[in-house]
Design an enzyme around this catalytic site. Sequence first.
Site, mmCIF file in Angstrom:
data_model
loop_
_atom_site.group_PDB
_atom_site.id
_atom_site.type_symbol
_atom_site.label_atom_id
_atom_site.label_comp_id
_atom_site.label_asym_id
_atom_site.label_seq_id
_atom_site.Cartn_x
_atom_site.Cartn_y
_atom_site.Cartn_z
ATOM 1 N N THR A 135 17.055 66.439 43.132
ATOM 2 C CA THR A 135 17.750 66.663 44.357
ATOM 3 C C THR A 135 17.895 68.134 44.618
ATOM 4 O O THR A 135 17.823 69.081 43.632
ATOM 5 C CB THR A 135 19.230 65.874 43.940
ATOM 6 O OG1 THR A 135 19.686 66.435 42.704
ATOM 7 C CG2 THR A 135 18.864 64.291 43.780
ATOM 8 N N THR B 299 20.391 70.650 45.466
ATOM 9 C CA THR B 299 21.143 71.651 44.817
ATOM 10 C C THR B 299 20.897 71.722 43.549
ATOM 11 O O THR B 299 21.204 72.694 42.775
ATOM 12 C CB THR B 299 22.731 71.143 44.764
ATOM 13 O OG1 THR B 299 23.174 70.990 46.220
ATOM 14 C CG2 THR B 299 23.529 72.181 44.290
ATOM 15 N N CYS B 300 20.615 70.512 42.516
ATOM 16 C CA CYS B 300 20.152 70.576 41.203
ATOM 17 C C CYS B 300 18.887 71.359 41.071
ATOM 18 O O CYS B 300 18.613 72.173 40.196
ATOM 19 C CB CYS B 300 20.101 68.987 40.745
ATOM 20 S SG CYS B 300 21.340 67.995 40.826
ATOM 21 N N SER B 301 17.984 71.120 41.863
ATOM 22 C CA SER B 301 16.533 71.858 41.866
ATOM 23 C C SER B 301 16.510 73.360 42.211
ATOM 24 O O SER B 301 15.900 74.124 41.916
ATOM 25 C CB SER B 301 15.654 71.070 42.414
ATOM 26 O OG SER B 301 15.259 69.821 41.738
ATOM 27 N N LEU C 64 19.983 74.106 38.204
ATOM 28 C CA LEU C 64 18.864 74.341 37.187
ATOM 29 C C LEU C 64 18.252 75.737 37.204
ATOM 30 O O LEU C 64 18.225 76.272 35.879
ATOM 31 C CB LEU C 64 17.823 73.339 37.064
ATOM 32 C CG LEU C 64 16.852 73.441 36.123
ATOM 33 C CD1 LEU C 64 17.103 73.152 34.734
ATOM 34 C CD2 LEU C 64 15.469 72.654 36.679
#
Length: 161
Positions: free
Chosen positions: A46, A48-50, A54
Site C-alpha cells: 500500500t 504509505t507503507c511502501s 518501510l
Amino acid sequence: MTIAVGDRLPALKLKERTPDGPVDVSTDDLFKGRRVVLFAVPGAFTPTCSLNHLPGYLENRDAILAKGVDDIVVVAVNDHHVMGAWANATGASGKLRFIADWDAAFTKALGLDADLSGGGLGVRSKRYSMLVEDGVVKTLNVEENPGQATVSAAAAMIGQL
C-alpha cells in the site's frame, strides 16, 4: 482493550515465508530474551507503507541495530506469500523480518485492529511501532491516521531507543 506500555505481548503463532517455505513463528520465538523493534502497517504494497514507513526502517536499519536492538520486525494482516513478495520487491529481504498476521489474530489481541472496509481493505492493523524487550512493550506509538507514518516512523523510534 488496547495493549499498553508495560504489558506482555500475547502468545500466538504467526507466519513467515522462508527460502524453505512458510513456517509458523511464535511470539515467544520472536520476542523472548530479545530487544525487538516491531512496526505494523495496514497492508503490504500500500502507498504509505511502501513509500514511507518501510523505507524509513530499511534505511535506518544499521542505526537501530547499533542501539542494542536484536531485530526489526514488520507485521501486517496479509498472508506470508504477500509479505515475502513485499520483502523481495523492496530489497528488504534478509534485512528486516516480514511476519504475516494472516487472520488478524495478533492484531486483534493487541486491540490495534482497524476496519478499513471503506477503502476496500477489510480488517487490517492500525499503523504503529513499539519497542519490545523480552516480550514486554516498552514504547508504543500508534498513528491517528493510517495514511501517515510520523509517530511510528523509524526516526521517531530511534529517538526513543
